[in-house]
Design an enzyme around this catalytic site. Sequence first.
Site, PDB file in Angstrom:
ATOM      1  N   GLY A 152      -7.709  -1.922  -2.248  1.00  0.00           N
ATOM      2  CA  GLY A 152      -7.631  -3.329  -2.622  1.00  0.00           C
ATOM      3  C   GLY A 152      -7.154  -4.243  -1.515  1.00  0.00           C
ATOM      4  O   GLY A 152      -6.829  -5.407  -1.790  1.00  0.00           O
TER       5      GLY A 152
ATOM      6  N   GLY B 231       0.823  -1.191   0.000  1.00  0.00           N
ATOM      7  CA  GLY B 231       0.000   0.000   0.000  1.00  0.00           C
ATOM      8  C   GLY B 231       0.863   1.249   0.000  1.00  0.00           C
ATOM      9  O   GLY B 231       2.074   1.209  -0.201  1.00  0.00           O
ATOM     10  N   ILE B 232       0.231   2.380   0.276  1.00  0.00           N
ATOM     11  CA  ILE B 232       0.927   3.654   0.278  1.00  0.00           C
ATOM     12  C   ILE B 232       1.160   4.118   1.709  1.00  0.00           C
ATOM     13  O   ILE B 232       0.364   3.823   2.598  1.00  0.00           O
ATOM     14  CB  ILE B 232       0.122   4.710  -0.519  1.00  0.00           C
ATOM     15  CG1 ILE B 232       0.967   5.967  -0.751  1.00  0.00           C
ATOM     16  CG2 ILE B 232      -1.193   5.037   0.173  1.00  0.00           C
ATOM     17  CD1 ILE B 232       0.324   6.927  -1.729  1.00  0.00           C
ATOM     18  N   GLY B 233       2.266   4.804   1.948  1.00  0.00           N
ATOM     19  CA  GLY B 233       2.507   5.346   3.276  1.00  0.00           C
ATOM     20  C   GLY B 233       3.883   5.002   3.804  1.00  0.00           C
ATOM     21  O   GLY B 233       4.700   4.342   3.145  1.00  0.00           O
ATOM     22  N   ALA B 234       4.144   5.459   5.031  1.00  0.00           N
ATOM     23  CA  ALA B 234       5.474   5.316   5.629  1.00  0.00           C
ATOM     24  C   ALA B 234       5.848   3.856   5.860  1.00  0.00           C
ATOM     25  O   ALA B 234       7.005   3.469   5.660  1.00  0.00           O
ATOM     26  CB  ALA B 234       5.529   6.089   6.945  1.00  0.00           C
TER      27      ALA B 234
ATOM     28  N   GLU C  74      -2.001  -2.922  -6.745  1.00  0.00           N
ATOM     29  CA  GLU C  74      -2.967  -1.936  -7.216  1.00  0.00           C
ATOM     30  C   GLU C  74      -2.240  -0.647  -7.588  1.00  0.00           C
ATOM     31  O   GLU C  74      -2.572   0.010  -8.555  1.00  0.00           O
ATOM     32  CB  GLU C  74      -4.019  -1.654  -6.142  1.00  0.00           C
ATOM     33  CG  GLU C  74      -5.086  -0.681  -6.599  1.00  0.00           C
ATOM     34  CD  GLU C  74      -6.160  -0.471  -5.553  1.00  0.00           C
ATOM     35  OE1 GLU C  74      -7.255  -0.021  -5.919  1.00  0.00           O
ATOM     36  OE2 GLU C  74      -5.917  -0.750  -4.361  1.00  0.00           O
TER      37      GLU C  74
END
Length: 227
Positions: free
Chosen positions: A133, A18-21, A41
């Site tokens: 997702g 996923g996105i993020g730190a 995704e």
Amino acid sequence: IGERVAEQIGDGATLQLGIGAVPDAVLGELTGRRGLMIWSEMFSDGVLRLEKAGALDPGQPVTASFAFGSEELYDWIDRNPRIRMLRTEKTNDPAVIARQPQMTSVNTALQVDLFAQANASRLHGMIYSGFGGQTDFVEGALHSAGGHAIIALPSWHPKADVSTVVPRLMGPVTSFQHSFIISEQGTAAIWGHDSSAQAQQIIDQVAHPAVRSELLAIGQHLGLRLS
């Protein structure tokens, strides 16, 4: 957290992050791997760092539905035959995800509870994010040969000053039945264990020490066999 997640990822794995730190930290710990593949995704600059380090399989395309990152990332993507962008209905199809070798899904959450359920969308009635997702990739990874579904999160939310591990989710459940739940405290092995064993590991390995005794008492009240 990135180091602990990376311990579960070997050479030749297929990654969704996923996105993020937290996902970025994981990618930063994987530059020494070889033969990695991307089926996700989305992806960001961390994937470009893997490419520069020689960690990605040069014979396999980086497959995703969209990308988000720096100008350097977009320059790398532009007309690059190694990048394959597909419709989300294809990248997020659990049956297709399950066919990827050693599919490893790494996502974060706002909360997890003693029943190994993750909430990645709402907190105290407020929507923080769509869960995207996560559900698709957790399901697909668990059906992949050698695959894992990992939830990684800090044990304590610094802004709210609360534990991210709670006795039971009061909001929506985004995903459950993961392979591992990981925080900076440690790694809880979830898959294949009964509810009491899962909860014991979450308390001992994932939760912040300041809340472990409280979680233990509430978990016992909820009928879990804990010590």
